[in-house]
Design a protein around this motif. Structure first.
Motif, PDB file in Angstrom:
ATOM      1  N   ASN A  10      14.974  -7.439   7.282  1.00  0.00           N
ATOM      2  CA  ASN A  10      13.604  -6.939   7.419  1.00  0.00           C
ATOM      3  C   ASN A  10      12.951  -7.457   8.701  1.00  0.00           C
ATOM      4  O   ASN A  10      11.729  -7.378   8.854  1.00  0.00           O
ATOM      5  CB  ASN A  10      12.760  -7.301   6.202  1.00  0.00           C
TER       6      ASN A  10
ATOM      7  N   LYS B 290       6.078   0.150  -1.196  1.00  0.00           N
ATOM      8  CA  LYS B 290       6.873   0.138  -2.427  1.00  0.00           C
ATOM      9  C   LYS B 290       6.296   1.122  -3.433  1.00  0.00           C
ATOM     10  O   LYS B 290       5.092   1.186  -3.647  1.00  0.00           O
ATOM     11  CB  LYS B 290       6.884  -1.269  -3.034  1.00  0.00           C
TER      12      LYS B 290
ATOM     13  N   TRP C 109      15.288  -2.667   0.588  1.00  0.00           N
ATOM     14  CA  TRP C 109      14.159  -3.575   0.757  1.00  0.00           C
ATOM     15  C   TRP C 109      12.998  -2.787   1.344  1.00  0.00           C
ATOM     16  O   TRP C 109      13.207  -1.866   2.150  1.00  0.00           O
ATOM     17  CB  TRP C 109      14.513  -4.723   1.713  1.00  0.00           C
ATOM     18  N   TYR C 110      11.769  -3.159   0.969  1.00  0.00           N
ATOM     19  CA  TYR C 110      10.602  -2.412   1.409  1.00  0.00           C
ATOM     20  C   TYR C 110       9.450  -3.339   1.773  1.00  0.00           C
ATOM     21  O   TYR C 110       9.275  -4.414   1.192  1.00  0.00           O
ATOM     22  CB  TYR C 110      10.113  -1.485   0.299  1.00  0.00           C
ATOM     23  N   LEU C 111       8.643  -2.858   2.707  1.00  0.00           N
ATOM     24  CA  LEU C 111       7.341  -3.446   2.957  1.00  0.00           C
ATOM     25  C   LEU C 111       6.512  -3.281   1.680  1.00  0.00           C
ATOM     26  O   LEU C 111       6.562  -2.225   1.038  1.00  0.00           O
ATOM     27  CB  LEU C 111       6.676  -2.711   4.128  1.00  0.00           C
ATOM     28  N   ASP C 112       5.753  -4.307   1.321  1.00  0.00           N
ATOM     29  CA  ASP C 112       5.027  -4.252   0.055  1.00  0.00           C
ATOM     30  C   ASP C 112       4.124  -3.025  -0.050  1.00  0.00           C
ATOM     31  O   ASP C 112       4.042  -2.401  -1.109  1.00  0.00           O
ATOM     32  CB  ASP C 112       4.177  -5.513  -0.125  1.00  0.00           C
ATOM     33  N   SER C 113       3.486  -2.663   1.024  1.00  0.00           N
ATOM     34  CA  SER C 113       2.501  -1.573   0.957  1.00  0.00           C
ATOM     35  C   SER C 113       3.137  -0.197   0.781  1.00  0.00           C
ATOM     36  O   SER C 113       2.419   0.772   0.505  1.00  0.00           O
ATOM     37  CB  SER C 113       1.612  -1.579   2.203  1.00  0.00           C
TER      38      SER C 113
END
Length: 126
Positions: free
Chosen positions: A108, A64, A58-62
């Motif tokens: 997250n 990715k 999973w990642y922070l959108d900024s």
């Protein structure tokens, strides 16, 4: 459980860094692992997480498409490969371990994480 983060430094925008987080203990392979970051005056924010089974991420959108979290259970280490770094990625980066994480999920949010590393500074100049 002790976590030792390393790999931070001063780089220019567009450069890459790889952070490492070495964990003590014999059950690392069953920990959910995460990376968070914090800048002065701001709340610590989630960056990336990886489950202990299946390697789901999973990642922070900024981040990715630029950052990749991975783990090597044989070395008790989790990594954060950071490419195409931007000045806004400047922060202290912390790794964290959730020893009660379910097999295919890693949070997250900060609250499930039981242990935290000491942090490593990443500075990206423009």
């Amino acid at each position: 459980v002790q976590l030792q983060a390393s790999g931070g430094g001063l780089v220019q925008a567009g450069d890459s860094l790889r952070l490492s987080c070495a964990a003590s203990g014999s059950t690392f392979s069953s920990y959910g692992m995460g990376w968070f970051r914090q800048t002065p005056g701001k709340e610590r924010e989630f960056v990336a997480a990886i489950s202990w089974r299946g390697g789901r991420t999973w990642y922070l959108d900024s981040v990715k498409g630029r950052f990749t979290i991975s783990r090597d259970n044989a070395k008790n280490t989790v990594y954060l490969q950071m490419n195409r770094l931007r000045p806004e990625d400047t922060a202290v980066y912390y790794c964290a371990a959730d020893i009660d994480a379910p097999p295919y999920y890693s949070s997250n949010t900060q609250s499930p994480y039981d242990y935290w590393g000491q942090g490593t500074q990443v500075t990206v100049s423009s």
